[in-house]
Design a protein around this motif. Structure first.
Motif, mmCIF file in Angstrom:
data_model
loop_
_atom_site.group_PDB
_atom_site.id
_atom_site.type_symbol
_atom_site.label_atom_id
_atom_site.label_comp_id
_atom_site.label_asym_id
_atom_site.label_seq_id
_atom_site.Cartn_x
_atom_site.Cartn_y
_atom_site.Cartn_z
ATOM 1 N N HIS A 94 83.887 -36.432 -84.243
ATOM 2 C CA HIS A 94 84.254 -35.352 -85.172
ATOM 3 C C HIS A 94 83.116 -34.340 -85.244
ATOM 4 O O HIS A 94 82.082 -34.597 -85.875
ATOM 5 C CB HIS A 94 84.542 -35.950 -86.559
ATOM 6 C CG HIS A 94 85.036 -34.964 -87.577
ATOM 7 N ND1 HIS A 94 86.066 -35.255 -88.456
ATOM 8 C CD2 HIS A 94 84.652 -33.706 -87.892
ATOM 9 C CE1 HIS A 94 86.290 -34.229 -89.247
ATOM 10 N NE2 HIS A 94 85.437 -33.265 -88.937
ATOM 11 N N HIS A 96 82.366 -29.802 -85.214
ATOM 12 C CA HIS A 96 82.862 -28.410 -85.146
ATOM 13 C C HIS A 96 81.729 -27.580 -84.543
ATOM 14 O O HIS A 96 80.870 -27.075 -85.275
ATOM 15 C CB HIS A 96 83.135 -27.850 -86.545
ATOM 16 C CG HIS A 96 84.000 -28.674 -87.458
ATOM 17 N ND1 HIS A 96 85.234 -28.242 -87.899
ATOM 18 C CD2 HIS A 96 83.822 -29.884 -88.056
ATOM 19 C CE1 HIS A 96 85.767 -29.135 -88.729
ATOM 20 N NE2 HIS A 96 84.922 -30.146 -88.841
ATOM 21 N N LYS A 158 85.966 -29.369 -82.084
ATOM 22 C CA LYS A 158 87.126 -28.702 -82.689
ATOM 23 C C LYS A 158 86.985 -27.184 -82.629
ATOM 24 O O LYS A 158 85.880 -26.654 -82.699
ATOM 25 C CB LYS A 158 87.238 -29.078 -84.177
ATOM 26 C CG LYS A 158 87.400 -30.551 -84.439
ATOM 27 C CD LYS A 158 87.427 -30.823 -85.951
ATOM 28 C CE LYS A 158 87.181 -32.296 -86.235
ATOM 29 N NZ LYS A 158 88.225 -33.177 -85.702
ATOM 30 N N HIS A 251 91.917 -34.020 -91.314
ATOM 31 C CA HIS A 251 90.861 -33.962 -92.341
ATOM 32 C C HIS A 251 91.546 -34.341 -93.656
ATOM 33 O O HIS A 251 92.363 -33.563 -94.162
ATOM 34 C CB HIS A 251 90.311 -32.545 -92.483
ATOM 35 C CG HIS A 251 89.260 -32.162 -91.491
ATOM 36 N ND1 HIS A 251 89.514 -31.914 -90.176
ATOM 37 C CD2 HIS A 251 87.920 -31.960 -91.665
ATOM 38 C CE1 HIS A 251 88.384 -31.580 -89.567
ATOM 39 N NE2 HIS A 251 87.401 -31.602 -90.449
ATOM 40 N N HIS A 274 86.987 -38.223 -93.100
ATOM 41 C CA HIS A 274 86.380 -38.043 -94.423
ATOM 42 C C HIS A 274 86.709 -39.261 -95.282
ATOM 43 O O HIS A 274 85.851 -40.079 -95.548
ATOM 44 C CB HIS A 274 86.771 -36.731 -95.134
ATOM 45 C CG HIS A 274 86.076 -35.540 -94.560
ATOM 46 N ND1 HIS A 274 84.757 -35.288 -94.770
ATOM 47 C CD2 HIS A 274 86.543 -34.538 -93.770
ATOM 48 C CE1 HIS A 274 84.417 -34.176 -94.127
ATOM 49 N NE2 HIS A 274 85.473 -33.715 -93.510
ATOM 50 N N ASP A 337 80.454 -34.802 -88.127
ATOM 51 C CA ASP A 337 81.087 -33.612 -88.737
ATOM 52 C C ASP A 337 80.217 -32.379 -88.521
ATOM 53 O O ASP A 337 80.243 -31.445 -89.336
ATOM 54 C CB ASP A 337 81.339 -33.843 -90.237
ATOM 55 C CG ASP A 337 82.324 -32.837 -90.835
ATOM 56 O OD1 ASP A 337 83.060 -32.210 -90.061
ATOM 57 O OD2 ASP A 337 82.347 -32.691 -92.073
HETATM 58 FE FE FE Z 1 85.222 -31.662 -90.217
#
Ligand code: FE
Ligand code: NIG
Length: 424
Positions: A94, A96, A158, A251, A274, A337
């Motif tokens: 995960h 970004h 992502k 998410h 999460h 994340d």
């Molecule tokens: Fe995220």
């Protein structure tokens, strides 16, 4: 395990060509004091499949043999691990990474008492839209290399800071230059220009944006949260993505209780991410569906709960209750994340240390979650494990055991990384 659970990324005309860099000849990683394989076979070595005084033979970028150093085969080259611990490379499921701009001031404001709401996402969207491809590509490369130096050999990337057809497509085109696990997150937030007509935005995400993004994506994701997308919009978007051949991830339940986790389970998501605010029904739903899989011993929840403690750290929020999930039999993954707003870290060792100290995971559970757990969250059986046929992605620690990853937080313990059998 049914095959349709495992989305493949089809090769399409115009796909970027990623040269497959693999080692040639054979390489023996020898004199390993403690080897984490995550392949316990007969159950010896616990869930981490620990071997003492071990060696690993690498051929053509793959693990060819694992066993006792005393019976190691000859090889063209040798790396002496010097009695240190060796693990599979981390699988960060995960992240970004396709963005521009900086939100350090937002972080400072939070540390002075402001809450995190996700509202800063639109700031990053503005900066990302304005950035040339070369800047976005440079940021992805910088963060991917930063992660690699810290032992991450598989990273999901992502989109979600473009939020126009063209900007989501280019975000994913750039992401696909660096990862096979790319995720279309056009439903990150409703962008400002659609603020008073969210139905129209959802229609665009499901129509032209998905069509432009899908050639570069393996997964679809939605931020299902108050202030982002409600459950009906999230279900519609994820169903469109599934119909286009993408696997589902969500998410879910980050900022408060909500329907995201159960929606993910309903749709057979690979992962819900999460999981900070869970009801008993959410935990039961995750535990209810299990799969057998070759990639990790035993049965696992069909939908993995991916915990992202970097986000709680950076937003000064309560951590998810990993113990409750594990005790209920839910499969847990850890990921960074990595993003400029809620969690600007690329460090899986940092997440392991947080999970152990703050989330009551044992060091072994945290290391498993950061390797085999991440592989399950990406439905991959070629990474997160060291056994013949797996990708030769492994890390040599500057430490005698995996325990040091939590015991020595903040210390650069990754001495050497092999990716596809190639020393980095
Ligand atoms: Fe995220
Ligand atoms: O996973 N929650 C949604 N998205 C990101 C945060 C994005 C941002 O703040 O820029 C996350 O935490």
């Amino acid at each position: 395990m049914s095959m349709d659970l495992w989305p493949t990324r089809p090769v399409r005309p115009g796909d970027p060509i990623r040269p497959s860099v693999r080692s040639s000849g054979s390489l023996l990683v020898d004199n390993i004091g403690e080897l984490v394989t995550n392949a316990s076979g007969d159950g010896a070595g616990g869930p981490l499949g620990l071997h003492r005084d071990a060696a690993v033979l690498v051929e053509d970028g793959l693990v060819a043999w694992v066993g006792s150093a005393r019976s190691a085969p000859a090889a063209d080259r040798r790396i002496d691990a010097g009695g240190a611990a060796v693990l599979p490379g981390f699988v960060d499921s995960h992240a970004h990474l396709v963005f521009a701009g900086d939100r350090a001031a937002e972080f400072a404001a939070r540390m002075a008492g402001q809450p995190y709401t996700g509202g800063g996402i639109r700031t990053t969207v503005g900066a990302t839209r304005a950035a040339p491809d070369s800047e976005l590509r440079g940021t992805v490369r910088r963060l991917r290399d930063e992660a690699l130096r810290q032992g991450t050999t598989t990273i999901e990337i992502k989109s979600g800071y473009g939020l126009t057809v063209a900007d989501e497509a280019r975000s994913l085109r750039i992401a696909a230059e660096f990862s096979d696990d790319t995720t279309f997150l056009g439903a990150h937030v409703v962008p400002a220009e659609y603020a008073d007509r969210p139905d129209d935005y959802v229609g665009m995400v499901c129509g032209p944006m998905l069509a432009a993004a899908a050639p570069y994506a393996r997964w679809i994701d939605v931020f299902c949260e108050r202030g982002a997308f409600d459950v009906d919009h999230a279900r519609a978007i994820l169903a469109c993505g599934q119909a286009a051949g993408l696997g589902v991830r969500v998410h879910a339940n980050q900022l408060g209780p909500g329907p995201g986790v159960q929606l993910g389970v309903e749709l057979g998501a690979a992962s819900v991410d999460h999981c900070t605010h869970l009801s008993d029904a959410d935990v039961d739903a995750l535990a209810a569906h299990t799969i057998d899989c070759m990639c990790a011993e035993g049965r696992h929840s069909r939908t993995v709960a991916t915990l992202l403690p970097g986000a709680e750290f950076s937003t000064r929020s309560p951590y998810p209750d990993a113990r409750r999930l594990l005790d209920a039999g839910v499969t847990v993954a850890l990921a960074t994340d990595c993003n400029p707003g809620s969690s600007y870290t690329s460090s899986m060792p940092f997440c392991i240390a947080l999970a152990v100290r703050e989330m009551r995971m044992t060091p072994a559970e945290a290391v498993w979650a950061a390797t085999a757990g991440g592989a399950l969250a990406l439905r991959r059986d070629d990474v997160g494990v060291l056994r013949p046929g797996a990708r030769a992605d492994l890390i040599v620690l500057d430490a005698p055991t995996h325990l040091h990853l939590a015991y020595r937080p903040g210390v650069p313990l990754i001495r050497q990384v092999l990716h596809n059998g190639v020393p980095q």
